[in-house]
Design a protein around this motif. Structure first.
Motif, PDB file in Angstrom:
ATOM      1  N   GLU A 123      -1.170   2.475  12.404  1.00 39.81           N
ATOM      2  CA  GLU A 123      -2.262   2.236  13.355  1.00 39.81           C
ATOM      3  C   GLU A 123      -3.488   1.711  12.623  1.00 39.81           C
ATOM      4  OE1 GLU A 123      -3.546   1.985  17.223  1.00 39.81           O
ATOM      5  OE2 GLU A 123      -1.551   2.569  16.500  1.00 39.81           O
ATOM      6  N   TYR A 124      -3.756   2.256  11.450  1.00 40.22           N
ATOM      7  CA  TYR A 124      -4.896   1.811  10.637  1.00 40.22           C
ATOM      8  C   TYR A 124      -4.751   0.325  10.278  1.00 40.22           C
ATOM      9  CZ  TYR A 124      -7.746   1.203   6.423  1.00 40.22           C
ATOM     10  OH  TYR A 124      -8.635   0.731   5.487  1.00 40.22           O
ATOM     11  N   LEU A 125      -3.549  -0.077   9.933  1.00 42.19           N
ATOM     12  CA  LEU A 125      -3.307  -1.450   9.478  1.00 42.19           C
ATOM     13  C   LEU A 125      -3.193  -2.458  10.618  1.00 42.19           C
ATOM     14  CD1 LEU A 125      -0.656  -0.668   6.715  1.00 42.19           C
ATOM     15  CD2 LEU A 125      -3.000  -1.450   6.320  1.00 42.19           C
ATOM     16  N   LEU A 126      -2.662  -2.014  11.769  1.00 43.38           N
ATOM     17  CA  LEU A 126      -2.287  -2.984  12.810  1.00 43.38           C
ATOM     18  C   LEU A 126      -2.828  -2.689  14.214  1.00 43.38           C
ATOM     19  CD1 LEU A 126       1.470  -3.385  11.826  1.00 43.38           C
ATOM     20  CD2 LEU A 126      -0.322  -5.088  11.470  1.00 43.38           C
ATOM     21  N   GLY A 127      -3.562  -1.592  14.365  1.00 45.08           N
ATOM     22  CA  GLY A 127      -3.921  -1.132  15.705  1.00 45.08           C
ATOM     23  C   GLY A 127      -4.584  -2.138  16.627  1.00 45.08           C
ATOM     24  N   LEU A 139      -3.792   9.770   4.234  1.00 43.54           N
ATOM     25  CA  LEU A 139      -3.846   9.994   5.678  1.00 43.54           C
ATOM     26  C   LEU A 139      -5.044  10.846   6.099  1.00 43.54           C
ATOM     27  CD1 LEU A 139      -0.053  10.474   6.483  1.00 43.54           C
ATOM     28  CD2 LEU A 139      -1.450   8.413   6.708  1.00 43.54           C
ATOM     29  N   ASP A 140      -5.529  11.704   5.200  1.00 42.84           N
ATOM     30  CA  ASP A 140      -6.662  12.562   5.583  1.00 42.84           C
ATOM     31  C   ASP A 140      -8.010  11.866   5.423  1.00 42.84           C
ATOM     32  OD1 ASP A 140      -6.607  12.538   2.793  1.00 42.84           O
ATOM     33  OD2 ASP A 140      -7.406  14.576   2.628  1.00 42.84           O
ATOM     34  N   LEU A 141      -8.018  10.667   4.838  1.00 40.07           N
ATOM     35  CA  LEU A 141      -9.269   9.946   4.632  1.00 40.07           C
ATOM     36  C   LEU A 141      -9.407   8.696   5.498  1.00 40.07           C
ATOM     37  CD1 LEU A 141      -9.723  10.017   0.727  1.00 40.07           C
ATOM     38  CD2 LEU A 141     -10.584  11.636   2.434  1.00 40.07           C
ATOM     39  N   LEU A 142      -8.311   8.216   6.040  1.00 42.78           N
ATOM     40  CA  LEU A 142      -8.347   6.967   6.797  1.00 42.78           C
ATOM     41  C   LEU A 142      -9.225   7.091   8.041  1.00 42.78           C
ATOM     42  CD1 LEU A 142      -4.604   5.764   6.758  1.00 42.78           C
ATOM     43  CD2 LEU A 142      -6.470   5.038   5.255  1.00 42.78           C
ATOM     44  N   ARG A 143     -10.082   6.110   8.218  1.00 37.16           N
ATOM     45  CA  ARG A 143     -10.890   6.045   9.445  1.00 37.16           C
ATOM     46  C   ARG A 143     -10.202   5.052  10.373  1.00 37.16           C
ATOM     47  NH1 ARG A 143     -16.965   4.856   7.948  1.00 37.16           N
ATOM     48  NH2 ARG A 143     -17.142   5.135  10.206  1.00 37.16           N
ATOM     49  N   ILE A 144      -9.454   5.578  11.320  1.00 40.21           N
ATOM     50  CA  ILE A 144      -8.631   4.746  12.190  1.00 40.21           C
ATOM     51  C   ILE A 144      -9.415   4.386  13.453  1.00 40.21           C
ATOM     52  CG2 ILE A 144      -6.468   4.617  13.485  1.00 40.21           C
ATOM     53  CD1 ILE A 144      -5.434   6.795  11.473  1.00 40.21           C
ATOM     54  N   ALA A 145      -9.668   3.107  13.623  1.00 43.20           N
ATOM     55  CA  ALA A 145     -10.438   2.649  14.784  1.00 43.20           C
ATOM     56  C   ALA A 145      -9.628   2.839  16.066  1.00 43.20           C
ATOM     57  CB  ALA A 145     -10.797   1.174  14.612  1.00 43.20           C
ATOM     58  N   ASP A 146     -10.313   3.225  17.122  1.00 47.70           N
ATOM     59  CA  ASP A 146      -9.649   3.318  18.423  1.00 47.70           C
ATOM     60  C   ASP A 146      -9.188   1.926  18.849  1.00 47.70           C
ATOM     61  OD1 ASP A 146     -10.121   6.030  18.606  1.00 47.70           O
ATOM     62  OD2 ASP A 146     -12.046   5.758  19.625  1.00 47.70           O
ATOM     63  N   PRO A 170      -0.092   7.096  11.563  1.00 49.34           N
ATOM     64  CA  PRO A 170      -1.527   6.787  11.458  1.00 49.34           C
ATOM     65  C   PRO A 170      -1.820   5.619  10.515  1.00 49.34           C
ATOM     66  CG  PRO A 170      -1.181   9.149  11.399  1.00 49.34           C
ATOM     67  CD  PRO A 170       0.180   8.524  11.316  1.00 49.34           C
ATOM     68  N   ALA A 171      -1.034   5.478   9.462  1.00 49.19           N
ATOM     69  CA  ALA A 171      -1.231   4.371   8.520  1.00 49.19           C
ATOM     70  C   ALA A 171      -0.905   3.040   9.201  1.00 49.19           C
ATOM     71  CB  ALA A 171      -0.365   4.565   7.277  1.00 49.19           C
ATOM     72  N   ASN A 230       0.845  -1.202   0.000  1.00 46.38           N
ATOM     73  CA  ASN A 230       0.000   0.000   0.000  1.00 46.38           C
ATOM     74  C   ASN A 230       0.876   1.246   0.000  1.00 46.38           C
ATOM     75  OD1 ASN A 230      -2.155  -1.721   0.176  1.00 46.38           O
ATOM     76  ND2 ASN A 230      -2.828  -1.053   2.201  1.00 46.38           N
ATOM     77  N   ILE A 231       0.447   2.256  -0.727  1.00 48.46           N
ATOM     78  CA  ILE A 231       1.209   3.502  -0.832  1.00 48.46           C
ATOM     79  C   ILE A 231       0.563   4.568   0.054  1.00 48.46           C
ATOM     80  CG2 ILE A 231       1.933   5.351  -2.402  1.00 48.46           C
ATOM     81  CD1 ILE A 231       1.966   3.210  -4.640  1.00 48.46           C
ATOM     82  N   VAL A 232       1.358   5.148   0.941  1.00 45.26           N
ATOM     83  CA  VAL A 232       0.855   6.154   1.864  1.00 45.26           C
ATOM     84  C   VAL A 232       0.937   7.534   1.204  1.00 45.26           C
ATOM     85  CG1 VAL A 232       1.078   7.186   4.164  1.00 45.26           C
ATOM     86  CG2 VAL A 232       1.677   4.770   3.816  1.00 45.26           C
ATOM     87  N   THR A 233      -0.196   8.232   1.191  1.00 49.63           N
ATOM     88  CA  THR A 233      -0.222   9.584   0.616  1.00 49.63           C
ATOM     89  C   THR A 233      -0.704  10.576   1.669  1.00 49.63           C
ATOM     90  OG1 THR A 233      -2.503   9.499  -0.175  1.00 49.63           O
ATOM     91  CG2 THR A 233      -0.807   8.619  -1.640  1.00 49.63           C
TER      92      THR A 233
END
Length: 267
Positions: free
Chosen positions: A161-165, A121-128, A158-159, A92-95
């Motif tokens: 955390e999104y993938l592995l949180g 990074l501005d669109l990712l919905r990162i779960a707590d 943040p990316a 995955n490419i981080v933008t």
């Protein structure tokens, strides 16, 4: 004479050590060259990912930080686990923004270069992160949260955390299965051997052969080889210095022996 012979033996031993060291270093240099060429060519990356990264390297795509596999670093003890749980997401490419991702997608379409997945990074919905129950925290098999086992630049954290949180690492699959049954659907679990239990309950695993496209393992091997070569340079200098010291001792011993013989002749 005995002292002189002993020192000569020491010199020969050091020379043998030097030859063995040079053989190991030559092998290490050859292997490092192969790995660096694979990295430079981005061997194993999807064509679309490679195309975006190559364009970025030429000055295009300002809002692209890079590909996950090259942005993160993982300790070798957890490399297999992280590679298994991320799978294709390593590419995955981080933008920075969704617009940056959109512009890159347009480039791929216009030039028929393939496809890629982006993490804007501005669109990712990162779960707590879910609170980890004490039963898991205190379990002998629990090693930690996968996201905490990864180091990455602050801007792309943040990316990660999104993938592995909400992914937890365990020593073995049996313990992970038992805890999944107890805390159904709360966490994705992965073992150090790379067996994965997804939050939905599916299990994947088995035997894994080392692959040249194992990005994180390749990265770790490159680092180990660089350390080996750096250490080898120091060892080479130390052995050469030791040989010179022994040569000097040997000469001193030889001079002493000659002086004794000269004294005997005068008597």
């Amino acid at each position: 004479k005995e002292e002189s012979d002993r020192i000569k033996g020491d010199i020969e031993k050091q020379r043998e050590n030097l030859v063995e060291l040079k053989v190991r270093l030559n092998r290490g240099e050859a292997r490092l060259k192969v790995l660096e060429e694979l990295t430079l060519k981005r061997e194993g990356f999807y064509p679309g990912v490679r195309a975006v990264l190559e364009r970025k390297a030429k000055g295009g795509h300002d809002g692209i930080f890079g590909v996950v596999a090259e942005l993160i670093h993982v300790d070798k003890d957890y490399t297999v686990a992280i590679e298994s749980v991320l799978g294709s997401a390593l590419q995955n490419i981080v933008t920075e923004t969704g617009e940056d991702a959109s512009e890159a997608v347009a480039f791929l379409k216009e030039n028929r270069k393939g496809v890629a997945t982006f993490l804007p990074l501005d669109l990712l919905r990162i779960a707590d992160r879910r609170a980890i129950p004490k039963e898991i925290l205190n379990h002998k098999s629990y090693l930690g949260n996968a996201a905490d086992m990864v180091t990455a630049p602050i801007r792309v954290k943040p990316a990660v955390e999104y993938l592995l949180g909400n992914t937890l690492i365990f020593r073995n699959l049996n313990d992970a299965v038992a805890l999944t049954r107890r805390f159904k659907g709360q966490f994705r679990m992965v073992t150090v051997d790379g067996d994965v239990i997804n939050a939905g309950g599916t299990v994947s695993g088995g035997s894994r052969e080392k692959s040249k496209n194992s990005f994180l393992q390749r990265q770790n091997e490159v680092e180990e080889l660089r350390r080996l070569l750096l250490s080898g340079d120091r060892q080479t200098k130390e052995i050469n210095d030791t040989i010179e010291e022994y040569k000097e001792l040997h000469q001193q011993s030889k001079n002493k022996t000659e002086q004794l013989y000269r004294k005997k002749d005068r008597l």
